[in-house]
Design a protein around this motif. Sequence first.
Motif, PDB file in Angstrom:
ATOM      1  N   MET A 100       1.006  -1.119   0.064  1.00  0.00           N
ATOM      2  CA  MET A 100      -0.151  -0.019  -0.142  1.00  0.00           C
ATOM      3  C   MET A 100       1.025   1.264  -0.003  1.00  0.00           C
ATOM      4  O   MET A 100       1.767   1.618   0.804  1.00  0.00           O
ATOM      5  N   SER A 101       0.793   2.152  -0.931  1.00  0.00           N
ATOM      6  CA  SER A 101       1.523   3.338  -1.186  1.00  0.00           C
ATOM      7  C   SER A 101       0.602   4.343  -0.571  1.00  0.00           C
ATOM      8  O   SER A 101      -0.679   4.935  -0.921  1.00  0.00           O
ATOM      9  N   ALA A 102       0.861   4.891   0.526  1.00  0.00           N
ATOM     10  CA  ALA A 102       0.105   5.857   1.420  1.00  0.00           C
ATOM     11  C   ALA A 102      -0.090   7.226   0.703  1.00  0.00           C
ATOM     12  O   ALA A 102      -0.941   8.015   0.728  1.00  0.00           O
ATOM     13  N   GLY A 103       1.041   7.433   0.226  1.00  0.00           N
ATOM     14  CA  GLY A 103       1.406   8.767  -0.661  1.00  0.00           C
ATOM     15  C   GLY A 103       0.668  10.070   0.231  1.00  0.00           C
ATOM     16  O   GLY A 103       1.134  10.104   1.352  1.00  0.00           O
ATOM     17  N   ARG A 104      -0.151  10.927  -0.672  1.00  0.00           N
ATOM     18  CA  ARG A 104      -0.522  12.113   0.156  1.00  0.00           C
ATOM     19  C   ARG A 104      -1.674  12.050   1.056  1.00  0.00           C
ATOM     20  O   ARG A 104      -2.080  12.865   1.791  1.00  0.00           O
ATOM     21  N   GLY A 105      -2.039  10.669   1.227  1.00  0.00           N
ATOM     22  CA  GLY A 105      -2.924  10.264   2.560  1.00  0.00           C
ATOM     23  C   GLY A 105      -3.792   9.393   1.918  1.00  0.00           C
ATOM     24  O   GLY A 105      -4.283   9.215   0.963  1.00  0.00           O
ATOM     25  N   ILE A 106      -3.992   8.212   2.921  1.00  0.00           N
ATOM     26  CA  ILE A 106      -4.830   7.060   2.752  1.00  0.00           C
ATOM     27  C   ILE A 106      -5.361   6.553   4.094  1.00  0.00           C
ATOM     28  O   ILE A 106      -4.535   6.882   5.146  1.00  0.00           O
ATOM     29  N   LEU A 107      -6.605   6.252   4.293  1.00  0.00           N
ATOM     30  CA  LEU A 107      -7.211   5.630   5.247  1.00  0.00           C
ATOM     31  C   LEU A 107      -7.115   4.016   5.211  1.00  0.00           C
ATOM     32  O   LEU A 107      -7.574   3.642   4.226  1.00  0.00           O
ATOM     33  N   HIS A 108      -7.037   3.185   6.236  1.00  0.00           N
ATOM     34  CA  HIS A 108      -7.250   1.893   5.871  1.00  0.00           C
ATOM     35  C   HIS A 108      -7.568   1.056   7.167  1.00  0.00           C
ATOM     36  O   HIS A 108      -7.015   1.578   8.287  1.00  0.00           O
ATOM     37  N   SER A 109      -7.912   0.080   7.338  1.00  0.00           N
ATOM     38  CA  SER A 109      -8.015  -0.911   8.499  1.00  0.00           C
ATOM     39  C   SER A 109      -7.606  -2.441   7.946  1.00  0.00           C
ATOM     40  O   SER A 109      -7.572  -2.623   6.922  1.00  0.00           O
ATOM     41  N   GLU A 110      -7.265  -3.049   9.171  1.00  0.00           N
ATOM     42  CA  GLU A 110      -6.834  -4.366   8.905  1.00  0.00           C
ATOM     43  C   GLU A 110      -7.556  -5.185  10.205  1.00  0.00           C
ATOM     44  O   GLU A 110      -7.284  -4.851  11.264  1.00  0.00           O
ATOM     45  N   LYS A 111      -8.170  -6.166   9.898  1.00  0.00           N
ATOM     46  CA  LYS A 111      -8.940  -6.956  10.829  1.00  0.00           C
ATOM     47  C   LYS A 111      -8.814  -8.607  10.426  1.00  0.00           C
ATOM     48  O   LYS A 111      -8.696  -8.903   9.357  1.00  0.00           O
TER      49      LYS A 111
END
Length: 254
Positions: A100-111
Amino acid sequence: MTLELNPQVDVRRSEDRYASTYGWLDSKHSFSFGRHHDPANTHHGLLLVNNDDIVAAGTGFDTHPHRDMEIVTWVMQGSLVHQDSTGHNGIIYPGLAQRMSAGRGILHSEKNDSWRLEGDAHTDPVHFVQMWVVPDESGIVPGYEQLEIDHELMSGSLVPVASGMAKHAGASAIRIRNKYAALHVARLTPGQSVELPESPFLHLFVGRGAVSLEDAGALGAGDAARFTATGGQRVTAAEASEILVWEMHATLAA
């Protein structure tokens, strides 16, 4: 500018890592992370994070932000559900490389709740290693890539899993946005061995099993070795093992 480096192999033992332990999470940190800050242990080469995580079933990391980071997740056992603000979602499992390239901004979850997408509920934990390297440039468009490479890992050799290096273009590796870094993984049966690449900076992590590192001795699960200005040593499995090796041809400024 050419770096003047002294050859060194620095072995770090599993029990010496920082630990963040909660009811649902057992996380071991190879470098400074969260509330654990040691100015003498912030990175090696381009690698800032090497978190060895075990997450209980039905739990996980709620939606949270990242920025300007290349995040590679490698599952050792179980399955992990990924969802992010770019619209990607799916199940990550052993043998599936994910970046995952976060770059200028990213939201994520891991479950650890794959049954919400498919299958029956289970009580098995998920064990994965999450690694962060800095990108070549900041503010890029966020991105996601995954690739099934389980077949390549059957060879018992070091397989490029995630790379931004030109020499891995067209190989099995998913791409990361740093042309000086590559992650290799090897699954070894007892007695099998691999030779480490030559590189200004290497980071060897034993994800599971037990191995012998040439000129350094035995390494167990959770142990690591940081190489500076050296390489070419052989790693031999004492039992069924999986090793993760970052090859890096640059480092962060001091």
